[in-house]
Design an enzyme around this catalytic site. Sequence first.
Site, PDB file in Angstrom:
ATOM      1  CD  GLU A  87      -3.036  -1.028   2.223  1.00 54.88           C
ATOM      2  OE1 GLU A  87      -2.850  -0.250   3.183  1.00 54.88           O
ATOM      3  OE2 GLU A  87      -4.017  -1.772   2.145  1.00 54.88           O
ATOM      4  CD  GLU A 107      -4.328  -5.846   3.141  1.00 61.28           C
ATOM      5  OE1 GLU A 107      -5.228  -5.097   3.594  1.00 61.28           O
ATOM      6  OE2 GLU A 107      -3.123  -5.704   3.418  1.00 61.28           O
TER       7      GLU A 107
END
Length: 443
Positions: A267, A375
């Site tokens: 991320e 995710e």
Amino acid sequence: MKASLRLLGLALGLSALAACGGGGGGSSDSGGNASTSSSSSSSSSSSGKGSSSSSSSSSSSSSSSSSSSSSSSSSSGKGSSSSSSSSSSSSSSSSSSSSSSSSSSSSSSSSSSSSSSSSSSSSSSSGGALAYRGVSLAVAEFTADAWGGGTFPGTYGVHYTYPTNAEVDYFVGKKMNTLRLPFRWERLQQSLGGTFDAAEQGYIDSFVSYATSKGAYVVLDPHNYARYKTDVIGGGVVTNAHFADFWSKLATRYKGNSKVIFALMNEPHDMDTNTWVNAANAGIAAIRNAGATNLILVPGNAWTGAHSWVSSGNSTAMLSIADSGNNYAFEVHQYLDGDSSGTSSTCVSTTIGAERMLAFTAWLKANNKKGFLGELAGANNSTCQAALIGQLQHLKDNSSVWLGWTWWAAGPSPWWNNYMFDLEPTNNYTTDRPQMSWLTPFL
């Protein structure tokens, strides 16, 4: 997703609360506009998802750059890290196994390149099984956050630990074949450009050796948000050369193990997207120059949200990613609450899971690219169950471009306490979490 929002949601609902750190904060949140997350990030864990129980120890050394909440947070943002001794004892142990990675890597590294092609060939566009199906085992990245604050290097068994062999056995027994391992760059390489810490490398080696010996793929995930401590890669202090050095060393160690997948970074956020593209290309080149042919997972900027891939500019900038080995996929994260942060137990609707994937899937098809959902998660309620099943069905129905997925997340007690997404079984591995039944048809 925005770490801060995720953390806030968990903080409200978890008894062993501490700011969850950045573990796997998934999709970019509201609109995927990374810049908007900076203000809320101070109180959030980057992954926004978990409670870190051992807040006392982590808060003491949390970096001032992160908010006070992050000081007590687990970097994965998800688990509680109180009684480190028990988790330490159960950790996959045997740091001596630095040689194990090479032994477990005896399988030809060339087969990792085939894993990408086989993933699409093994499943038809009409909905074949995806090549990679599994879970993030989050605990090695604890007591650190999405902005670089945290306890570094920290003490093993006090501030963080590693997944256990029992966890590997359980999830492999459930027919999950992919285990994502979040960890912190600062712990493995304690000075930029330096040698890897022997003990930390041993923990990773031990996990990789055991998991791959059981037939599982291991996704190595430096859970750093495109930062080393508080400095952004490519921002001056941390250079692309530093990032390349890290990946050259890691790739050299695991290139012989075809079951190891390299996730470049967790991320990236709040940085210029072209800066991230340049850093990513430096990391990819270093991996290939080391002779590794393993599959590489490449995230976008803005928390790499699937729903915001177009609006964030990733859809244009990430087309400049270059891999001489042509064995890579774009990793996105996607949660189902109102702002895609993964901090709420409320999913928007029963159809939101598939809906938030549509634009990214269309982009993959239009540009002949592959995707990996690093995710996804939902709390235990009927709306989230329907939405999550719809999300996984969308991936399966579009298996010509999707390689796989990993649930966020699981972690050993007592490091996690009552986390709404925790997939870790209870009662000494005899009782499944409710969400496991949602995933079983897709395994």
